[in-house]
Design an enzyme around this catalytic site. Structure first.
Site, PDB file in Angstrom:
ATOM      1  N   CYS A  97       0.789  -1.213   0.000  1.00 23.30           N
ATOM      2  CA  CYS A  97       0.000   0.000   0.000  1.00 23.30           C
ATOM      3  C   CYS A  97       0.835   1.284   0.000  1.00 23.30           C
ATOM      4  O   CYS A  97       1.401   1.610  -1.033  1.00 23.30           O
ATOM      5  CB  CYS A  97      -0.960  -0.054   1.165  1.00 23.30           C
ATOM      6  SG  CYS A  97      -2.458   0.880   0.856  1.00 23.30           S
ATOM      7  N   HIS A 112      -3.423  -5.609   2.703  1.00 20.91           N
ATOM      8  CA  HIS A 112      -3.070  -5.647   4.131  1.00 20.91           C
ATOM      9  C   HIS A 112      -3.635  -6.941   4.712  1.00 20.91           C
ATOM     10  O   HIS A 112      -4.115  -7.808   4.016  1.00 20.91           O
ATOM     11  CB  HIS A 112      -3.730  -4.477   4.859  1.00 20.91           C
ATOM     12  CG  HIS A 112      -3.290  -3.140   4.416  1.00 20.91           C
ATOM     13  ND1 HIS A 112      -2.103  -2.587   4.802  1.00 20.91           N
ATOM     14  CD2 HIS A 112      -3.894  -2.203   3.627  1.00 20.91           C
ATOM     15  CE1 HIS A 112      -2.007  -1.370   4.274  1.00 20.91           C
ATOM     16  NE2 HIS A 112      -3.063  -1.132   3.564  1.00 20.91           N
TER      17      HIS A 112
HETATM   18  N1  GLN Z   1      -2.472   6.668   2.444  1.00 20.87           N
HETATM   19  C1  GLN Z   1      -2.545   5.857   1.289  1.00 20.87           C
HETATM   20  C2  GLN Z   1      -3.933   5.807   0.666  1.00 20.87           C
HETATM   21  O1  GLN Z   1      -4.833   6.110   1.239  1.00 20.87           O
HETATM   22  C3  GLN Z   1      -2.101   4.437   1.645  1.00 20.87           C
HETATM   23  C4  GLN Z   1      -3.004   3.801   2.633  1.00 20.87           C
HETATM   24  C5  GLN Z   1      -2.404   2.565   3.279  1.00 20.87           C
HETATM   25  O2  GLN Z   1      -1.206   2.291   3.261  1.00 20.87           O
HETATM   26  N2  GLN Z   1      -3.255   1.796   3.902  1.00 20.87           N
HETATM   27  O3  GLN Z   1      -4.082   5.433  -0.422  1.00 20.87           O
END
Ligand code: GLN
Length: 263
Positions: free
Chosen positions: A96, A196
């Site tokens: 992510c 995740h």
């Molecule tokens: N902040 C980034 C987004 O919203 C990544 C989010 C994350 O790593 N869960 O896309």
């Protein structure tokens, strides 16, 4: 089998640890330990600039935009050595925010655009919709195909450039951008996903591929890992897969407002 020690770098554990991604480090360490493969885990934080070519695996996880901004400001310090490591075939596994910051840049909905490491040919722009749900991806590694399951939680919409190929194709969920059916990105031994969970404990097949690739590179010979009893992992995988498929076609499994009101 007398295995060498696998050195694992965990990038920004104090800033990027959304959705329990740190569990990926635990899964790799434990699956190695069950096979008598020694590991050494090194936390790499802001201001640190280790020689990344001395590692065998590097993990770069997820985080919210606020923490990502802090990381993006520090990342420049690390990029030359990270790029050298990627070019030399060190296994990098990113999730992510880590995926987004390995790309050229991430433009959030609020705040400054974040320059990335440009190790992966991709770019990300925040969208208006947040993808928050169980997802499933069909992935082929080393000629083997498996279904990798996990949880999406991002608003960033990622587009791959010609030098990056997808990590997989969507079975259920939004993936990189909810549009083109791609998920994650791969370049050499750099693997990035939006999943995740943490993703590796539920997908022992993928965890073992990363361990095998890192070991084969270090030992300079083919490696066959001893099989493990993955009954629990398989059950967790199947439960997550069922949830992803049940929610197929949606972008989110959570409608926060309604959740608060009804429960
Ligand atoms: N902040 C980034 C987004 O919203 C990544 C989010 C994350 O790593 N869960 O896309």
């Amino acid at each position: 089998m007398d295995y060498p020690t696998l050195r694992i770098a965990h990038l920004y554990p104090s800033l990027l640890n959304v959705a329990g991604d740190g569990g990926n480090v635990m899964a790799l360490v434990q699956r190695c330990a069950w096979r008598g493969i020694p590991t050494e885990v090194v936390s790499v934080e802001q201001g640190d600039s280790p020689d990344f070519t001395t590692f065998d695996l590097i993990l770069f996880h997820g985080g919210q935009d606020v923490e990502q901004q802090v990381v993006a400001k520090d990342l420049g310090l690390k990029v030359p050595s990270l790029t050298e490591a990627a070019d030399q075939g060190v296994v990098i596994f990113a999730v992510c925010a880590g995926l987004q910051l390995l790309g050229h840049r991430y433009v959030p909905s609020v705040g400054e655009p974040m320059e990335g490491a440009a190790i992966l040919d991709l770019e990300t722009h925040a969208g208006s919709q947040r993808f928050m749900q169980h997802a499933a991806v069909e992935v082929t590694l080393n000629g083997e195909t498996g279904t990798v399951v996990g949880f999406e939680n991002h608003s960033g919409l990622t587009t791959l450039g010609p030098d990056a190929r997808p990590f997989g194709t969507m079975v259920a969920g939004a993936g990189n951008n909810g549009r083109d059916g791609t998920e994650g990105a791969v370049r050499g031994n750099v693997y990035a996903t939006y999943l995740h969970g943490p993703v590796l404990p539920k997908n022992p097949w993928l965890a073992d591929q990363l361990i095998r690739i890192a070991l084969e590179r270090k030992m300079g010979q083919p490696v066959t890992l001893a099989p493990l009893d993955d009954a629990e992992e398989a059950r967790a995988h199947d439960v997550a897969l069922a949830k992803a498929v049940r929610n197929k076609g949606q972008y989110t499994a959570v409608t926060p407002a309604e959740l608060v009101r009804t429960r």
